[in-house]
Design a protein around this motif. Structure first.
Motif, mmCIF file in Angstrom:
data_model
loop_
_atom_site.group_PDB
_atom_site.id
_atom_site.type_symbol
_atom_site.label_atom_id
_atom_site.label_comp_id
_atom_site.label_asym_id
_atom_site.label_seq_id
_atom_site.Cartn_x
_atom_site.Cartn_y
_atom_site.Cartn_z
ATOM 1 N N LYS A 101 -7.180 7.727 1.579
ATOM 2 C CA LYS A 101 -6.490 8.909 1.762
ATOM 3 C C LYS A 101 -7.846 9.868 0.829
ATOM 4 C CE LYS A 101 -1.907 7.487 0.182
ATOM 5 N NZ LYS A 101 -0.938 7.591 -0.968
ATOM 6 N N GLY A 102 -9.315 9.839 0.951
ATOM 7 C CA GLY A 102 -10.127 10.967 0.475
ATOM 8 C C GLY A 102 -9.842 11.531 -0.464
ATOM 9 N N VAL A 103 -9.496 10.540 -1.269
ATOM 10 C CA VAL A 103 -9.276 10.772 -2.958
ATOM 11 C C VAL A 103 -10.396 10.030 -3.281
ATOM 12 C CG1 VAL A 103 -9.047 11.524 -4.725
ATOM 13 C CG2 VAL A 103 -7.730 11.758 -2.001
ATOM 14 N N ASP A 104 -10.085 9.330 -4.090
ATOM 15 C CA ASP A 104 -10.868 7.892 -4.807
ATOM 16 C C ASP A 104 -11.197 6.707 -3.955
ATOM 17 O OD1 ASP A 104 -8.421 6.457 -6.818
ATOM 18 O OD2 ASP A 104 -8.635 7.133 -4.835
ATOM 19 N N SER A 105 -12.059 5.898 -4.822
ATOM 20 C CA SER A 105 -12.736 5.216 -3.964
ATOM 21 C C SER A 105 -13.515 3.781 -4.876
ATOM 22 C CB SER A 105 -14.299 5.754 -3.380
ATOM 23 O OG SER A 105 -15.449 5.026 -3.090
ATOM 24 N N THR A 106 -13.701 2.953 -4.239
ATOM 25 C CA THR A 106 -13.700 1.647 -4.643
ATOM 26 C C THR A 106 -15.022 0.951 -3.931
ATOM 27 O OG1 THR A 106 -11.272 1.439 -5.406
ATOM 28 C CG2 THR A 106 -12.993 -0.321 -5.418
ATOM 29 N N LEU A 107 -16.261 0.051 -4.781
ATOM 30 C CA LEU A 107 -17.151 0.114 -4.451
ATOM 31 C C LEU A 107 -16.810 -1.192 -4.856
ATOM 32 C CD1 LEU A 107 -20.007 -0.585 -3.005
ATOM 33 C CD2 LEU A 107 -20.766 0.514 -5.105
ATOM 34 N N GLY A 162 -14.652 16.551 -14.954
ATOM 35 C CA GLY A 162 -15.936 15.770 -14.065
ATOM 36 C C GLY A 162 -15.337 14.851 -12.978
ATOM 37 N N VAL A 163 -16.603 13.471 -12.662
ATOM 38 C CA VAL A 163 -15.971 12.716 -12.536
ATOM 39 C C VAL A 163 -16.072 11.435 -12.818
ATOM 40 C CG1 VAL A 163 -17.525 10.842 -10.540
ATOM 41 C CG2 VAL A 163 -17.795 13.637 -9.787
ATOM 42 N N VAL A 164 -15.143 10.663 -12.480
ATOM 43 C CA VAL A 164 -14.768 9.753 -13.838
ATOM 44 C C VAL A 164 -14.791 8.428 -12.696
ATOM 45 C CG1 VAL A 164 -12.834 8.702 -15.149
ATOM 46 C CG2 VAL A 164 -12.582 10.727 -14.206
ATOM 47 N N GLN A 165 -15.397 7.372 -13.665
ATOM 48 C CA GLN A 165 -16.039 5.542 -13.158
ATOM 49 C C GLN A 165 -15.136 5.526 -13.436
ATOM 50 O OE1 GLN A 165 -20.522 6.923 -11.562
ATOM 51 N NE2 GLN A 165 -19.936 5.121 -11.451
ATOM 52 N N SER A 166 -14.959 3.917 -13.442
ATOM 53 C CA SER A 166 -14.674 3.003 -14.330
ATOM 54 C C SER A 166 -15.025 1.244 -13.450
ATOM 55 C CB SER A 166 -13.096 3.216 -15.047
ATOM 56 O OG SER A 166 -12.458 2.790 -13.866
ATOM 57 N N PRO A 167 -15.234 0.520 -14.688
ATOM 58 C CA PRO A 167 -15.301 0.503 -15.851
ATOM 59 C C PRO A 167 -16.853 0.885 -16.396
ATOM 60 C CG PRO A 167 -15.771 -1.888 -15.620
ATOM 61 C CD PRO A 167 -15.590 -0.989 -14.110
ATOM 62 N N ARG A 168 -17.377 1.367 -17.768
ATOM 63 C CA ARG A 168 -18.540 2.265 -17.987
ATOM 64 C C ARG A 168 -19.710 0.763 -17.654
ATOM 65 N NH1 ARG A 168 -19.881 6.628 -20.595
ATOM 66 N NH2 ARG A 168 -22.032 5.826 -19.519
ATOM 67 N N ALA A 213 -21.108 9.944 -7.396
ATOM 68 C CA ALA A 213 -21.026 11.241 -7.128
ATOM 69 C C ALA A 213 -20.625 11.935 -6.395
ATOM 70 C CB ALA A 213 -22.460 12.099 -6.904
ATOM 71 N N SER A 214 -20.199 13.768 -6.235
ATOM 72 C CA SER A 214 -19.049 14.601 -5.157
ATOM 73 C C SER A 214 -19.530 15.559 -5.268
ATOM 74 C CB SER A 214 -17.579 14.026 -5.771
ATOM 75 O OG SER A 214 -16.750 15.216 -6.663
ATOM 76 N N SER A 240 -11.920 17.391 -8.455
ATOM 77 C CA SER A 240 -10.190 17.380 -7.101
ATOM 78 C C SER A 240 -11.213 18.620 -6.413
ATOM 79 C CB SER A 240 -8.873 18.017 -8.311
ATOM 80 O OG SER A 240 -8.166 18.888 -7.559
ATOM 81 N N GLY A 241 -11.081 17.779 -4.950
ATOM 82 C CA GLY A 241 -10.859 19.247 -3.899
ATOM 83 C C GLY A 241 -12.357 18.492 -3.853
ATOM 84 N N HIS A 242 -13.198 17.934 -3.789
ATOM 85 C CA HIS A 242 -14.676 16.887 -3.350
ATOM 86 C C HIS A 242 -14.099 16.784 -2.219
ATOM 87 C CE1 HIS A 242 -17.583 18.627 -6.434
ATOM 88 N NE2 HIS A 242 -16.435 19.502 -6.391
ATOM 89 N N ASN A 243 -14.858 16.969 -0.919
ATOM 90 C CA ASN A 243 -14.229 16.369 0.217
ATOM 91 C C ASN A 243 -15.214 14.800 0.746
ATOM 92 O OD1 ASN A 243 -16.110 18.302 0.514
ATOM 93 N ND2 ASN A 243 -15.224 18.141 3.139
#
Lengths: 115, 110
Positions: A71-77, A3-9, A93-94, A27-30
């Motif tokens: 690169k359109g994959v992972d993200s940082t806030l 699923g969607v992975v987030q860190s830290p919790r 969310a994706s 994977s594959g979610h744009n």
């Protein structure tokens, strides 16, 4: 499928400190979304990405918040500097964009406490 | 965005059916009705969605009024794991961000 992975919790910081949250979508979610959820309220959108482009950031407090999706994959806030009012759960969310209506998949969120 | 109205809270006995109502009197012809739920300490999860016809899936059923101004999420046999906040949300396009209200907090009693 992961699923969607987030860190830290969970993250506890003092006010004026910086903090960053990471999200890896399915994977594959744009399309990738960052939401913020205050206690007792529903989530509210902060920013939405289509691939690597931020297409809706009107609700992002740009004086202290920034986000990227290289690169359109992972993200940082990121929040810098954090304020007491930033204490909340930050949800990523994706989804896969098609012409039909579809569902969004949420991660477990990062609970931020600013002291 | 069209608004939805839900009761703040509901209570159900375990193994009984639960009907969660949602009013959306200003719904437009292209709005889909979505339901999400959020279990404690988790992110929201998709439950079901529909446009005009009633819908069924493994989690729930969605009954949509003929005039589409209201809908009902039906959990056929509530379990303790169904205790969550249920959100009714209208969407008119595939990549529109979800606009959450306060939802209905469902309590399930053993």
């Amino acid at each position: 499928e992961a699923g969607v992975v987030q860190s830290p919790r969970y993250k506890i910081i003092e006010k004026k400190q910086p903090v960053a949250f990471w999200c890896n979508p399915i994977s594959g979610h744009n399309t990738l979304y960052w939401y913020r959820q205050n206690l007792g309220q529903g989530p509210e959108l902060l920013i939405r990405y289509e691939n690597e482009e931020a297409v809706d950031d009107s609700q992002l407090p740009k004086d202290r918040f920034s986000a990227e999706r290289l690169k359109g994959v992972d993200s940082t806030l990121k929040i810098q500097p954090a304020e007491l009012g930033d204490s909340a759960v930050y949800l990523c969310a994706s989804s896969f964009t098609t012409v039909r209506v579809f569902s969004q998949f949420f991660g477990p969120g990062t609970r931020l406490t600013v002291l | 965005d069209a608004k939805t109205t839900q009761p703040n809270s509901m209570e159900s006995n375990e193994e009984e059916p639960v009907h969660l109502p949602c009013n959306h009197s200003t719904i437009s012809g292209t709005d889909y009705i979505h339901w999400y739920r959020q279990l404690p300490s988790q992110g929201p999860e998709y439950v079901i969605h529909g446009l005009t016809s009633n819908v069924n899936n493994r989690m729930a059923s969605l009954a949509i009024a003929e005039d589409r101004k209201s809908s009902t999420l039906i959990l056929h046999r509530a379990t303790l794991r169904d205790a969550a906040v249920y959100y009714c949300i209208l969407l008119n396009s595939g990549n529109t961000p979800l606009v959450f209200g306060k939802g209905t907090r469902l309590s399930v009693i053993a």
